[in-house]
Design a protein around this motif. Structure first.
Motif, PDB file in Angstrom:
ATOM      1  N   LYS A  40       0.869  -1.185   0.000  1.00 46.17           N
ATOM      2  CA  LYS A  40       0.000   0.000   0.000  1.00 46.17           C
ATOM      3  C   LYS A  40       0.898   1.225   0.000  1.00 46.17           C
ATOM      4  O   LYS A  40       1.832   1.312   0.814  1.00 46.17           O
ATOM      5  CB  LYS A  40      -0.881  -0.031   1.261  1.00 46.17           C
ATOM      6  CG  LYS A  40      -1.875   1.098   1.389  1.00 46.17           C
ATOM      7  CD  LYS A  40      -2.697   0.865   2.662  1.00 46.17           C
ATOM      8  CE  LYS A  40      -3.696   1.925   2.956  1.00 46.17           C
ATOM      9  NZ  LYS A  40      -4.401   1.655   4.233  1.00 46.17           N
ATOM     10  N   SER A  68       5.928  -6.654  -8.714  1.00 46.21           N
ATOM     11  CA  SER A  68       5.067  -5.737  -7.954  1.00 46.21           C
ATOM     12  C   SER A  68       5.270  -4.297  -8.411  1.00 46.21           C
ATOM     13  O   SER A  68       4.302  -3.547  -8.563  1.00 46.21           O
ATOM     14  CB  SER A  68       5.362  -5.840  -6.454  1.00 46.21           C
ATOM     15  OG  SER A  68       5.032  -7.118  -5.978  1.00 46.21           O
ATOM     16  N   CYS A  71       3.427  -3.804 -11.644  1.00 44.07           N
ATOM     17  CA  CYS A  71       1.988  -3.756 -11.376  1.00 44.07           C
ATOM     18  C   CYS A  71       1.593  -2.384 -10.856  1.00 44.07           C
ATOM     19  O   CYS A  71       0.608  -1.794 -11.320  1.00 44.07           O
ATOM     20  CB  CYS A  71       1.620  -4.850 -10.373  1.00 44.07           C
ATOM     21  SG  CYS A  71      -0.092  -4.836  -9.848  1.00 44.07           S
ATOM     22  N   LEU A  72       2.348  -1.858  -9.907  1.00 42.53           N
ATOM     23  CA  LEU A  72       2.051  -0.541  -9.346  1.00 42.53           C
ATOM     24  C   LEU A  72       2.173   0.558 -10.404  1.00 42.53           C
ATOM     25  O   LEU A  72       1.394   1.503 -10.416  1.00 42.53           O
ATOM     26  CB  LEU A  72       2.980  -0.238  -8.171  1.00 42.53           C
ATOM     27  CG  LEU A  72       2.791  -1.109  -6.931  1.00 42.53           C
ATOM     28  CD1 LEU A  72       3.938  -0.896  -5.954  1.00 42.53           C
ATOM     29  CD2 LEU A  72       1.454  -0.847  -6.270  1.00 42.53           C
ATOM     30  N   THR A  74       1.902   0.196 -13.805  1.00 41.39           N
ATOM     31  CA  THR A  74       1.001   0.066 -14.953  1.00 41.39           C
ATOM     32  C   THR A  74      -0.466  -0.048 -14.577  1.00 41.39           C
ATOM     33  O   THR A  74      -1.343   0.196 -15.404  1.00 41.39           O
ATOM     34  CB  THR A  74       1.360  -1.173 -15.789  1.00 41.39           C
ATOM     35  OG1 THR A  74       1.143  -2.354 -14.999  1.00 41.39           O
ATOM     36  CG2 THR A  74       2.801  -1.107 -16.287  1.00 41.39           C
ATOM     37  N   GLY A  75      -0.736  -0.470 -13.337  1.00 39.65           N
ATOM     38  CA  GLY A  75      -2.118  -0.691 -12.922  1.00 39.65           C
ATOM     39  C   GLY A  75      -2.716  -1.941 -13.523  1.00 39.65           C
ATOM     40  O   GLY A  75      -3.934  -2.115 -13.524  1.00 39.65           O
ATOM     41  N   LYS A  76      -1.870  -2.835 -14.032  1.00 38.71           N
ATOM     42  CA  LYS A  76      -2.329  -4.083 -14.646  1.00 38.71           C
ATOM     43  C   LYS A  76      -1.843  -5.283 -13.848  1.00 38.71           C
ATOM     44  O   LYS A  76      -0.845  -5.201 -13.131  1.00 38.71           O
ATOM     45  CB  LYS A  76      -1.797  -4.185 -16.073  1.00 38.71           C
ATOM     46  CG  LYS A  76      -2.329  -3.098 -16.982  1.00 38.71           C
ATOM     47  CD  LYS A  76      -1.791  -3.248 -18.381  1.00 38.71           C
ATOM     48  CE  LYS A  76      -2.360  -2.130 -19.254  1.00 38.71           C
ATOM     49  NZ  LYS A  76      -1.849  -2.193 -20.613  1.00 38.71           N
ATOM     50  N   PRO A  99      -3.318  -5.432  -9.044  1.00 40.01           N
ATOM     51  CA  PRO A  99      -3.452  -4.051  -8.575  1.00 40.01           C
ATOM     52  C   PRO A  99      -4.791  -3.837  -7.871  1.00 40.01           C
ATOM     53  O   PRO A  99      -5.800  -4.426  -8.234  1.00 40.01           O
ATOM     54  CB  PRO A  99      -3.389  -3.232  -9.868  1.00 40.01           C
ATOM     55  CG  PRO A  99      -3.936  -4.141 -10.913  1.00 40.01           C
ATOM     56  CD  PRO A  99      -3.517  -5.535 -10.497  1.00 40.01           C
ATOM     57  N   LYS A 101      -7.221  -0.636  -6.969  1.00 42.73           N
ATOM     58  CA  LYS A 101      -7.353   0.751  -7.413  1.00 42.73           C
ATOM     59  C   LYS A 101      -8.567   1.448  -6.821  1.00 42.73           C
ATOM     60  O   LYS A 101      -9.559   0.816  -6.493  1.00 42.73           O
ATOM     61  CB  LYS A 101      -7.515   0.805  -8.937  1.00 42.73           C
ATOM     62  CG  LYS A 101      -6.440   0.151  -9.738  1.00 42.73           C
ATOM     63  CD  LYS A 101      -6.810   0.238 -11.212  1.00 42.73           C
ATOM     64  CE  LYS A 101      -5.921  -0.554 -12.103  1.00 42.73           C
ATOM     65  NZ  LYS A 101      -6.337  -0.444 -13.511  1.00 42.73           N
ATOM     66  N   VAL A 106      -3.859   3.652  -8.776  1.00 43.05           N
ATOM     67  CA  VAL A 106      -3.396   2.433  -8.110  1.00 43.05           C
ATOM     68  C   VAL A 106      -2.992   2.787  -6.677  1.00 43.05           C
ATOM     69  O   VAL A 106      -2.119   3.616  -6.456  1.00 43.05           O
ATOM     70  CB  VAL A 106      -2.207   1.802  -8.856  1.00 43.05           C
ATOM     71  CG1 VAL A 106      -1.704   0.568  -8.122  1.00 43.05           C
ATOM     72  CG2 VAL A 106      -2.582   1.468 -10.284  1.00 43.05           C
ATOM     73  N   CYS A 109      -0.994  -3.203  -4.303  1.00 43.91           N
ATOM     74  CA  CYS A 109      -1.206  -4.480  -4.958  1.00 43.91           C
ATOM     75  C   CYS A 109      -1.036  -5.621  -3.968  1.00 43.91           C
ATOM     76  O   CYS A 109      -0.486  -5.460  -2.886  1.00 43.91           O
ATOM     77  CB  CYS A 109      -0.297  -4.652  -6.169  1.00 43.91           C
ATOM     78  SG  CYS A 109       1.461  -4.787  -5.824  1.00 43.91           S
TER      79      CYS A 109
END
Length: 110
Positions: A40, A68, A71-72, A74-76, A99, A101, A106, A109
Motif C-alpha cells: 500500500k 510488484s 503492477c504498481l 502500470t495498474g495491470k 493491482p 485501485k 493504483v 497491490c
C-alpha cells in the motif's frame, strides 16, 4: 448498507487493509505453497511467507520486487517467473501481482 439499501463500496485502502488481515491465512486456504505480500502506497503492509520460500519482505519497507513494481506502475495484473539472477532475494520464484485501485489510481497491490 446505506439507508437506501445500497451497499457502500470499499476504498482501495480498505481492501488492502483487509488483504493484510487475511494474508496469514491464504497459504492454508489455497492449494500449493504461496507467499502473500500486500503493498500500500509503495510499502509492504503485510507479508506472509510460503513454507518453502521466504522472500524476506518486511512490513514498512519499500517494495522491492520487479513484478510488484511493474503492477504498481502500470495498474495491470503482472505475472512471470523471476530468475535467481533477477530476484531481489536471490532465489527464483513465480510471481503474480494484482493491482488494487480507486478508479484509475493504483493504491497498491497483492
Amino acid at each position: 448498507m446505506s439507508e437506501t439499501g445500497e451497499k457502500r463500496r470499499r476504498t482501495a485502502g480498505e481492501i488492502l487493509d483487509m488483504f493484510a488481515e487475511v494474508a496469514p491465512y491464504l497459504n492454508d486456504a489455497i492449494a500449493g505453497d504461496i507467499s502473500v505480500s500486500v503493498i500500500k502506497d509503495g510499502v509492504y503492509i503485510a507479508y506472509a511467507p510460503a513454507d518453502s520460500l521466504d522472500l524476506g519482505n518486511k512490513v514498512g519497507e519499500p517494495v522491492k520486487g520487479a513484478i510488484s513494481k511493474e503492477c504498481l506502475a502500470t495498474g495491470k495484473v503482472v505475472s512471470g517467473i523471476v530468475s535467481k539472477e533477477k530476484s531481489a532475494c536471490g532465489v527464483p520464484y513465480a510471481a503474480c501481482a494484482l493491482p488494487i485501485k480507486d478508479g484509475d489510481k493504483v493504491a497498491g497491490c497483492v
